[in-house]
Motif scaffolding. Structure first.
Motif, mmCIF file in Angstrom:
data_model
loop_
_atom_site.group_PDB
_atom_site.id
_atom_site.type_symbol
_atom_site.label_atom_id
_atom_site.label_comp_id
_atom_site.label_asym_id
_atom_site.label_seq_id
_atom_site.Cartn_x
_atom_site.Cartn_y
_atom_site.Cartn_z
ATOM 1 N N ARG A 1 55.613 18.689 -33.239
ATOM 2 C CA ARG A 1 54.470 17.810 -33.540
ATOM 3 C C ARG A 1 54.983 16.481 -34.121
ATOM 4 O O ARG A 1 54.456 15.416 -33.814
ATOM 5 C CB ARG A 1 53.515 18.500 -34.509
ATOM 6 N N GLY A 2 56.037 16.564 -34.962
ATOM 7 C CA GLY A 2 56.630 15.330 -35.500
ATOM 8 C C GLY A 2 57.218 14.463 -34.399
ATOM 9 O O GLY A 2 57.075 13.243 -34.407
ATOM 10 N N ALA A 3 57.874 15.103 -33.414
ATOM 11 C CA ALA A 3 58.425 14.348 -32.283
ATOM 12 C C ALA A 3 57.311 13.714 -31.486
ATOM 13 O O ALA A 3 57.424 12.563 -31.040
ATOM 14 C CB ALA A 3 59.257 15.270 -31.397
ATOM 15 N N ALA A 4 56.204 14.448 -31.302
ATOM 16 C CA ALA A 4 55.064 13.892 -30.560
ATOM 17 C C ALA A 4 54.505 12.687 -31.302
ATOM 18 O O ALA A 4 54.188 11.654 -30.688
ATOM 19 C CB ALA A 4 54.001 14.962 -30.364
ATOM 20 N N ALA A 5 54.401 12.777 -32.622
ATOM 21 C CA ALA A 5 53.888 11.664 -33.408
ATOM 22 C C ALA A 5 54.829 10.460 -33.307
ATOM 23 O O ALA A 5 54.386 9.318 -33.192
ATOM 24 C CB ALA A 5 53.714 12.084 -34.865
ATOM 25 N N LEU A 6 56.128 10.737 -33.327
ATOM 26 C CA LEU A 6 57.121 9.686 -33.182
ATOM 27 C C LEU A 6 56.956 8.960 -31.851
ATOM 28 O O LEU A 6 57.111 7.745 -31.759
ATOM 29 C CB LEU A 6 58.530 10.275 -33.287
ATOM 30 N N LEU A 7 56.642 9.710 -30.825
ATOM 31 C CA LEU A 7 56.477 9.132 -29.488
ATOM 32 C C LEU A 7 55.074 8.602 -29.247
ATOM 33 O O LEU A 7 54.791 8.077 -28.177
ATOM 34 C CB LEU A 7 56.824 10.176 -28.427
ATOM 35 N N GLY A 8 54.185 8.758 -30.215
ATOM 36 C CA GLY A 8 52.817 8.277 -30.060
ATOM 37 C C GLY A 8 51.975 9.198 -29.186
ATOM 38 O O GLY A 8 51.010 8.751 -28.574
ATOM 39 N N GLU A 9 52.315 10.428 -29.115
ATOM 40 C CA GLU A 9 51.583 11.395 -28.297
ATOM 41 C C GLU A 9 50.841 12.362 -29.218
ATOM 42 O O GLU A 9 51.083 12.408 -30.427
ATOM 43 C CB GLU A 9 52.553 12.186 -27.403
ATOM 44 N N THR A 10 49.992 13.167 -28.618
ATOM 45 C CA THR A 10 49.264 14.181 -29.388
ATOM 46 C C THR A 10 50.141 15.414 -29.551
ATOM 47 O O THR A 10 51.090 15.630 -28.797
ATOM 48 C CB THR A 10 47.962 14.576 -28.664
ATOM 49 N N ALA A 11 49.799 16.218 -30.540
ATOM 50 C CA ALA A 11 50.549 17.449 -30.771
ATOM 51 C C ALA A 11 50.439 18.365 -29.560
ATOM 52 O O ALA A 11 51.372 19.089 -29.217
ATOM 53 C CB ALA A 11 50.044 18.146 -32.029
ATOM 54 N N ARG A 12 49.312 18.324 -28.893
ATOM 55 C CA ARG A 12 49.102 19.170 -27.726
ATOM 56 C C ARG A 12 50.100 18.812 -26.617
ATOM 57 O O ARG A 12 50.614 19.681 -25.925
ATOM 58 C CB ARG A 12 47.661 19.021 -27.231
#
Length: 195
Positions: free
Chosen positions: A23-34
């Motif tokens: 989820r942290g990587a998704a946030a870093l990339l500007g994506e959703t946790a899903r």
């Protein structure tokens, strides 16, 4: 998360930690946790990532490295520029001192300043050469060489004047000696005539 010195996370704790990282990587990339959860799968001992997620994470890593590299290079260039600025200021001051000594026709001070200038070029010239275009460094070194030639000419002129003053002093001493001898001869002749 595991405390220092305690056992590593097991089972559900490990799954939760991996999910949190994803989820942290998704946030870093500007994506959703899903998006991160759909691009990955947790195995018993490994985390499996889809190629698209891996490539996005790699791109983010390379971007972070590029920013860090740029910051480090900027700091290095700034340090070199500061060193060059200090070296140029010292060179300009040494040149001014040498020119001032030349203006006063003080060859000893001019030679000392020239020696300082040569030492500055030897010690700080590399910093100046890194920051200035080659033509500017060559002009600066040519100006230093011209200054050196002027100092040498000044020294030669001072020595010539010293020799001339010594010769004039010797001539004046000889004239005074001849005058004293002539007066002594005249006094002796007058005394001989009077006796």
């Amino acid at each position: 998360a595991a405390a220092a010195g305690s056992a590593p996370p097991q089972g559900g704790e490990l799954d939760a930690a991996c999910s949190l990282l994803l989820r942290g990587a998704a946030a870093l990339l500007g994506e959703t946790a899903r998006w991160a959860e759909e691009g990955s799968a947790l195995g018993r001992t490994k985390v499996f990532l889809k190629e698209q997620l891996v490539s996005r994470l790699e791109a983010a890593k390379l971007s972070a490295w590029a920013r860090a590299t740029t910051a480090i290079q900027a700091q290095g260039r700034a340090a070199i520029a500061r060193r060059a600025r200090r070296a140029l200021a010292a060179l300009a001051l040494a040149e001014a001192v040498a020119r001032d000594a030349l203006g006063r026709e003080d060859s000893a001070a001019a030679l000392e300043a020239l020696s300082d200038l040569a030492a500055l070029w030897r010690d700080g010239g590399d910093a100046v050469a890194v920051c200035l275009p080659a033509a500017a460094v060559e002009r600066r070194q040519a100006a230093t060489a011209a200054l050196e030639a002027a100092v040498r000419a000044c020294e030669a002129e001072v020595q010539r004047r010293a020799r001339e003053r010594a010769r004039e002093e010797e001539e004046r001493r000889l004239q005074e000696q001849q005058k004293a001898e002539a007066e002594a001869a005249a006094t002796a002749a007058a005394a001989a005539e009077a006796a």
